[in-house]
Design an enzyme around this catalytic site. Sequence first.
Site, PDB file in Angstrom:
ATOM      1  N   CYS A   1       0.918  -1.061   0.209  1.00 21.51           N
ATOM      2  CA  CYS A   1      -0.093  -0.198   0.046  1.00 21.51           C
ATOM      3  C   CYS A   1       0.809   1.334  -0.002  1.00 21.51           C
ATOM      4  CB  CYS A   1      -0.921  -0.141   1.305  1.00 21.51           C
ATOM      5  SG  CYS A   1      -2.250   0.893   1.015  1.00 21.51           S
TER       6      CYS A   1
ATOM      7  N   GLU B   1      -0.984  -8.131   4.998  1.00 21.56           N
ATOM      8  CA  GLU B   1      -0.823  -8.491   6.605  1.00 21.56           C
ATOM      9  C   GLU B   1      -1.953  -8.115   7.490  1.00 21.56           C
ATOM     10  OE1 GLU B   1      -0.138  -5.811   5.057  1.00 21.56           O
ATOM     11  OE2 GLU B   1      -0.522  -3.956   6.291  1.00 21.56           O
TER      12      GLU B   1
ATOM     13  N   HIS C   1      -3.214  -5.068   1.558  1.00 18.38           N
ATOM     14  CA  HIS C   1      -2.709  -5.151   2.693  1.00 18.38           C
ATOM     15  C   HIS C   1      -2.733  -6.923   3.112  1.00 18.38           C
ATOM     16  CE1 HIS C   1      -2.263  -1.230   4.466  1.00 18.38           C
ATOM     17  NE2 HIS C   1      -3.275  -0.945   3.801  1.00 18.38           N
TER      18      HIS C   1
HETATM   19  N1  GLN Z   1      -3.507   6.145   0.824  1.00 16.15           N
HETATM   20  C1  GLN Z   1      -2.363   6.070   1.567  1.00 16.15           C
HETATM   21  C2  GLN Z   1      -1.157   6.876   0.702  1.00 16.15           C
HETATM   22  O1  GLN Z   1      -1.232   7.261  -0.301  1.00 16.15           O
HETATM   23  C3  GLN Z   1      -1.935   4.701   1.461  1.00 16.15           C
HETATM   24  C4  GLN Z   1      -3.024   3.843   2.246  1.00 16.15           C
HETATM   25  C5  GLN Z   1      -2.552   2.821   3.017  1.00 16.15           C
HETATM   26  O2  GLN Z   1      -1.435   2.458   3.110  1.00 16.15           O
HETATM   27  N2  GLN Z   1      -3.456   2.147   3.574  1.00 16.15           N
HETATM   28  O3  GLN Z   1      -0.162   6.768   1.349  1.00 16.15           O
END
Ligand code: GLN
Length: 189
Positions: free
Chosen positions: A79, A171, A169
């Site tokens: 992410c 995890e 994610h």
């Molecule tokens: N929206 C976040 C970003 O741009 C990422 C979201 C996340 O890691 N769950 O960094």
Amino acid sequence: MKIGVLALQGAFIEHERMLKSLGAETFEIRQKKDIEAHMDAIVLPGGESTVMGKLLNDLELMDPIRDMIINGLPAFGTCAGLILLAEKIYNDDIVHIGTMNIIARRNAYGRQLGSFETNAEFSGIGEIPMTFIRAPYIEFVGEKAEVLSTVNDKIIAAKQDRQLVTAFHPELTGSTAVHKYFIDNMVKQ
Ligand code: GLN
């Protein structure tokens, strides 16, 4: 096997739990001295990429971590971690670690689909559960990288040599399959 988990912000504890359940030793990276220890791989968790990027620079971790990855340190970004590793962020001039030949699009699903769960195929693993939280997707994969999974026609996982990124994610799901994939294919080599 010792895996460093970037622990400045975000969902790092869940990564540590999952890696430990697969038999890896983990330690948290919070400051410069933490990366002086031997490490076999690094995990960059989800959270907020802008905040993590700023902290990485302020703590003088950005350049050494980038150099280590360029020199072959296996890296797994989930992410926000995907955004940190991307060579380019769509509609943005900022580059953080920038070692992966991909373009990431932040907060790419809009408000309604901001967070969702699904099951989808992951190349080399099979069907797995995926949790997305204000996730990015990968707008473009360059020739050095390879697509590993797509959801709704959007690329959501890729690899490049010893780097692995997922927009979801793993995890936060019950499946350790992606962490095992990382250890088996990128770390134990
Ligand atoms: N929206 C976040 C970003 O741009 C990422 C979201 C996340 O890691 N769950 O960094």
